[in-house]
Design a protein around this motif. Structure first.
Motif, PDB file in Angstrom:
ATOM      1  N   LEU A  90       3.408  -7.530  -1.964  1.00  0.00           N
ATOM      2  CA  LEU A  90       2.328  -8.508  -1.979  1.00  0.00           C
ATOM      3  C   LEU A  90       1.038  -7.899  -1.438  1.00  0.00           C
ATOM      4  O   LEU A  90      -0.055  -8.195  -1.935  1.00  0.00           O
ATOM      5  CB  LEU A  90       2.718  -9.738  -1.157  1.00  0.00           C
ATOM      6  CG  LEU A  90       3.758 -10.662  -1.807  1.00  0.00           C
ATOM      7  CD1 LEU A  90       4.242 -11.710  -0.811  1.00  0.00           C
ATOM      8  CD2 LEU A  90       3.183 -11.336  -3.043  1.00  0.00           C
ATOM      9  N   LEU A  91       1.158  -7.047  -0.431  1.00  0.00           N
ATOM     10  CA  LEU A  91      -0.017  -6.361   0.108  1.00  0.00           C
ATOM     11  C   LEU A  91      -0.621  -5.430  -0.935  1.00  0.00           C
ATOM     12  O   LEU A  91      -1.843  -5.365  -1.092  1.00  0.00           O
ATOM     13  CB  LEU A  91       0.364  -5.573   1.365  1.00  0.00           C
ATOM     14  CG  LEU A  91      -0.758  -4.761   2.029  1.00  0.00           C
ATOM     15  CD1 LEU A  91      -1.897  -5.677   2.467  1.00  0.00           C
ATOM     16  CD2 LEU A  91      -0.221  -3.984   3.229  1.00  0.00           C
ATOM     17  N   PHE A  92       0.232  -4.714  -1.674  1.00  0.00           N
ATOM     18  CA  PHE A  92      -0.265  -3.824  -2.717  1.00  0.00           C
ATOM     19  C   PHE A  92      -0.979  -4.617  -3.810  1.00  0.00           C
ATOM     20  O   PHE A  92      -2.019  -4.192  -4.336  1.00  0.00           O
ATOM     21  CB  PHE A  92       0.885  -3.023  -3.333  1.00  0.00           C
ATOM     22  CG  PHE A  92       1.500  -2.018  -2.392  1.00  0.00           C
ATOM     23  CD1 PHE A  92       0.709  -1.300  -1.512  1.00  0.00           C
ATOM     24  CD2 PHE A  92       2.868  -1.798  -2.380  1.00  0.00           C
ATOM     25  CE1 PHE A  92       1.269  -0.371  -0.644  1.00  0.00           C
ATOM     26  CE2 PHE A  92       3.429  -0.874  -1.514  1.00  0.00           C
ATOM     27  CZ  PHE A  92       2.635  -0.160  -0.648  1.00  0.00           C
ATOM     28  N   ILE A  93      -0.410  -5.767  -4.183  1.00  0.00           N
ATOM     29  CA  ILE A  93      -1.046  -6.620  -5.191  1.00  0.00           C
ATOM     30  C   ILE A  93      -2.424  -7.057  -4.708  1.00  0.00           C
ATOM     31  O   ILE A  93      -3.407  -7.032  -5.456  1.00  0.00           O
ATOM     32  CB  ILE A  93      -0.161  -7.845  -5.501  1.00  0.00           C
ATOM     33  CG1 ILE A  93       1.085  -7.401  -6.285  1.00  0.00           C
ATOM     34  CG2 ILE A  93      -0.945  -8.893  -6.303  1.00  0.00           C
ATOM     35  CD1 ILE A  93       2.105  -8.502  -6.492  1.00  0.00           C
ATOM     36  N   GLU A  94      -2.508  -7.435  -3.437  1.00  0.00           N
ATOM     37  CA  GLU A  94      -3.792  -7.857  -2.873  1.00  0.00           C
ATOM     38  C   GLU A  94      -4.817  -6.725  -2.935  1.00  0.00           C
ATOM     39  O   GLU A  94      -5.985  -6.937  -3.272  1.00  0.00           O
ATOM     40  CB  GLU A  94      -3.607  -8.317  -1.427  1.00  0.00           C
ATOM     41  CG  GLU A  94      -4.902  -8.786  -0.775  1.00  0.00           C
ATOM     42  CD  GLU A  94      -4.717  -9.186   0.687  1.00  0.00           C
ATOM     43  OE1 GLU A  94      -5.709  -9.597   1.304  1.00  0.00           O
ATOM     44  OE2 GLU A  94      -3.585  -9.079   1.199  1.00  0.00           O
TER      45      GLU A  94
END
Length: 206
Positions: free
Chosen positions: A162-166
């Motif tokens: 999710l952090l990478f997507i952000e």
């Protein structure tokens, strides 16, 4: 310490120490002087160009690129170094040698430069295929996230994804702010993102 180590003769210089000092400087400081950047940028780009496939080498490359990505849009980076960043990105596109975080950091460093030089749009859109790569990375990450869950679980892997997507969405935002070139690929990418948001909203509302 950075200046002292950099001014030593080649046989006396501790390259590993200089890399560590430069990473600390870029990570901990908020304002960077041109003097220090003239030392840190080539030093860390050299570290980031390591093509060794070991886990340790990949981690070192990741840290170097993450530190470099802290250099904001207001700072000038010489064309020679921008070409090195481009080569790191292009090499990864063929060999997939970077971690998610390292790859995103390389893109962030490159995209921020558009604010100073809009001629870089060609390098980002055509030479390194930002839109194509952005879509590929987002689609791969999205497959690993359970969008039906009401809350993010405790799973470390999903939280990282999710952090990478952000971070990728932030890169798209920067691209939208700084770039003027729009193509069918870019329109399709935005359409897919909007579609995924709508799908997630629908699944979480039922």
């Amino acid at each position: 310490m950075i200046i002292d180590e950099n001014e030593k003769k080649k046989e006396e210089k501790n390259e590993r120490l200089l890399i560590d000092l430069c990473e600390c400087y870029l990570t901990l400081e908020d304002e960077f002087s041109s003097e220090f950047l003239s030392i840190c940028i080539p030093c860390l780009l050299s570290a980031a160009s390591d093509k060794e496939d070991s886990k340790e080498a990949k981690k070192e490359v990741e840290i170097a690129l993450l530190a470099l990505s802290r250099i904001g849009a207001c700072h000038f980076i010489h064309e020679q170094y921008l070409n090195e960043i481009k080569e790191i990105i292009q090499y990864h596109q063929v060999h997939r040698n970077l971690t998610y975080l390292a790859y995103q950091s390389a893109w962030r460093l490159l995209i921020y430069r558009i604010l100073k030089d809009d001629s870089l749009e060609g390098m980002i859109v055509d030479a390194t295929h930002f839109v194509r790569e952005e879509r590929k990375e987002l689609e791969e990450l999205a497959k690993s996230v359970d969008w039906k869950r009401k809350k993010v679980g405790d799973g470390e892997k999903e939280a990282k994804e999710l952090l990478f997507i952000e971070r990728w969405l932030n890169a798209i935002y920067d691209h939208l702010c700084f770039c003027t070139s729009w193509s069918e690929e870019f329109v399709e990418l935005i359409g897919r993102i909007v579609g995924k948001i709508q799908e997630s909203w629908y699944q979480n509302s039922i």
